[in-house]
Design a protein around this motif. Structure first.
Motif, PDB file in Angstrom:
ATOM      1  N   LEU A   1      17.952  -6.269  33.538  1.00 23.76           N
ATOM      2  CA  LEU A   1      19.330  -6.092  33.137  1.00 23.76           C
ATOM      3  C   LEU A   1      19.247  -5.600  31.781  1.00 23.76           C
ATOM      4  N   THR A   2      18.231  -5.807  30.611  1.00 21.89           N
ATOM      5  CA  THR A   2      18.579  -5.302  29.584  1.00 21.89           C
ATOM      6  C   THR A   2      17.257  -4.599  29.113  1.00 21.89           C
ATOM      7  N   LEU A   3      17.411  -4.194  27.739  1.00 23.54           N
ATOM      8  CA  LEU A   3      16.268  -3.463  27.157  1.00 23.54           C
ATOM      9  C   LEU A   3      15.360  -4.285  26.252  1.00 23.54           C
ATOM     10  N   SER A   4      16.075  -5.216  25.687  1.00 26.80           N
ATOM     11  CA  SER A   4      15.303  -6.220  24.630  1.00 26.80           C
ATOM     12  C   SER A   4      15.818  -7.488  24.637  1.00 26.80           C
ATOM     13  N   GLY A   5      16.977  -7.835  25.780  1.00 25.23           N
ATOM     14  CA  GLY A   5      17.151  -9.434  25.911  1.00 25.23           C
ATOM     15  C   GLY A   5      18.330  -9.569  24.898  1.00 25.23           C
ATOM     16  N   GLU A   6      18.885  -8.924  24.282  1.00 25.84           N
ATOM     17  CA  GLU A   6      19.813  -9.135  23.346  1.00 25.84           C
ATOM     18  C   GLU A   6      21.265  -9.537  24.006  1.00 25.84           C
ATOM     19  N   THR A   7      22.136 -10.390  23.486  1.00 30.08           N
ATOM     20  CA  THR A   7      23.282 -11.107  23.810  1.00 30.08           C
ATOM     21  C   THR A   7      24.279 -10.037  24.307  1.00 30.08           C
TER      22      THR A   7
ATOM     23  N   SER B   1      19.773   2.724  36.724  1.00 27.33           N
ATOM     24  CA  SER B   1      20.223   3.467  35.856  1.00 27.33           C
ATOM     25  C   SER B   1      19.755   4.345  34.976  1.00 27.33           C
ATOM     26  N   ARG B   2      18.359   4.706  35.130  1.00 24.50           N
ATOM     27  CA  ARG B   2      17.780   5.744  34.399  1.00 24.50           C
ATOM     28  C   ARG B   2      18.182   7.020  34.622  1.00 24.50           C
TER      29      ARG B   2
ATOM     30  N   ARG C   1      11.926   9.088  39.739  1.00 23.18           N
ATOM     31  CA  ARG C   1      12.367   8.098  38.677  1.00 23.18           C
ATOM     32  C   ARG C   1      13.950   8.216  38.476  1.00 23.18           C
ATOM     33  N   ARG C   2      14.597   9.029  39.279  1.00 20.04           N
ATOM     34  CA  ARG C   2      16.167   9.071  39.060  1.00 20.04           C
ATOM     35  C   ARG C   2      16.627   7.663  39.681  1.00 20.04           C
TER      36      ARG C   2
ATOM     37  N   ALA D   1      17.977   5.324  50.741  1.00 19.60           N
ATOM     38  CA  ALA D   1      18.323   5.300  49.391  1.00 19.60           C
ATOM     39  C   ALA D   1      19.417   6.108  48.793  1.00 19.60           C
ATOM     40  N   LEU D   2      20.055   5.262  47.586  1.00 19.74           N
ATOM     41  CA  LEU D   2      21.298   5.838  47.093  1.00 19.74           C
ATOM     42  C   LEU D   2      20.858   6.584  45.543  1.00 19.74           C
ATOM     43  N   VAL D   3      20.775   7.936  45.697  1.00 20.45           N
ATOM     44  CA  VAL D   3      20.145   8.436  44.447  1.00 20.45           C
ATOM     45  C   VAL D   3      21.189   9.152  43.477  1.00 20.45           C
ATOM     46  N   ALA D   4      21.277   8.831  42.213  1.00 18.94           N
ATOM     47  CA  ALA D   4      22.356   9.371  41.345  1.00 18.94           C
ATOM     48  C   ALA D   4      21.890  10.928  41.230  1.00 18.94           C
ATOM     49  N   GLY D   5      23.101  11.552  41.515  1.00 20.79           N
ATOM     50  CA  GLY D   5      23.347  12.902  41.353  1.00 20.79           C
ATOM     51  C   GLY D   5      23.071  13.733  42.464  1.00 20.79           C
TER      52      GLY D   5
END
Length: 228
Positions: free
Chosen positions: A6-12, A195-196, A203-204, A222-226
């Protein structure tokens, strides 16, 4: 089902933002979450149990963090999801493997056996990949160094007991690998990132929608963004 990171680096602040985005699903009682390696990226994130306190297995957070997996999630009357925690902290996050551990694997085995006897399809969900797909993209190479250390135990579980599907995240690409199972082929499914932003089609950002009954996974959309 959110299979971690859910996060990149586990920050609050990252957990708080993720919880805000997931709140409609949490309030509707339709959300299950497991942590990923990025959610335990720092020793401080682990020691303060940020994932459990701010999000937790149902997206609502926990006032007092406590062991929460395996998490048993009924999927209607015909199927059940067993959510597991494979996220482990290590001093070098870029090389730290995931691990379920013997206690979780044994519990998952007993739960799978129990619910199969009740005539339900059983799905497993956790963060790390079990097997590598035959196709690879260069930008996904780093994640290969952080596998599931006890993936062999999952493969053995699938071979011994009828498992309808294994759902995971971690890899930054969408793919399916089939394992020989006790009741035929068991699909191992990774939707990739939700979200990428990426040019490579695999990788979308996307999510998978599953149709499931007591016989197993009937379809995957599959539900693909764009894309429409």
């Amino acid at each position: 089902m959110v299979t971690g990171d859910l996060t990149l680096s586990g920050e609050t602040r990252e957990f708080e933002r993720a919880a805000d985005l997931l709140r409609p699903f949490a309030e509707a009682g339709t959300l299950t979450v497991v942590p990923g390696n990025h959610d335990v990226w720092s020793e401080d994130a682990v020691e303060t149990a940020r994932f459990l306190r701010l999000v937790g297995p149902d997206g609502k957070g926990m006032r007092k963090a406590q062991p929460s997996y395996p998490q048993i999630v009924p999927l209607g009357e015909e199927a059940v999801l067993i959510a597991l925690d494979s996220a482990r902290w290590g001093p070098d996050p870029y090389t730290t493997a995931g691990r379920l551990g013997g206690e979780q694997v044994r519990a998952a085995r007993e739960l799978a056996r129990e619910h199969h006897k009740d005539g339900k399809a059983v799905l497993l969900a956790f963060h790390h990949h079990v097997v590598l797909p035959p196709e690879r993209v260069d930008s996904d190479a780093r994640v290969a160094r952080m596998p599931l250390a006890d993936a062999d135990q999952v493969v053995r579980l699938v071979a011994d007991l009828p498992i309808a599907a294994v759902l995971h995240g971690h890899r930054h690409t969408a793919f399916r690998v089939d394992l020989p199972g006790a009741a035929g082929t068991t699909p191992v499914l990774c939707a990739g990132s939700a979200s990428r932003v990426a040019d490579e089609p695999v990788r979308r950002a996307r999510a998978y929608v599953y149709e499931i009954d007591r016989s197993g996974v009937r379809s995957v959309e599959a539900l693909v963004a764009g894309t429409e």
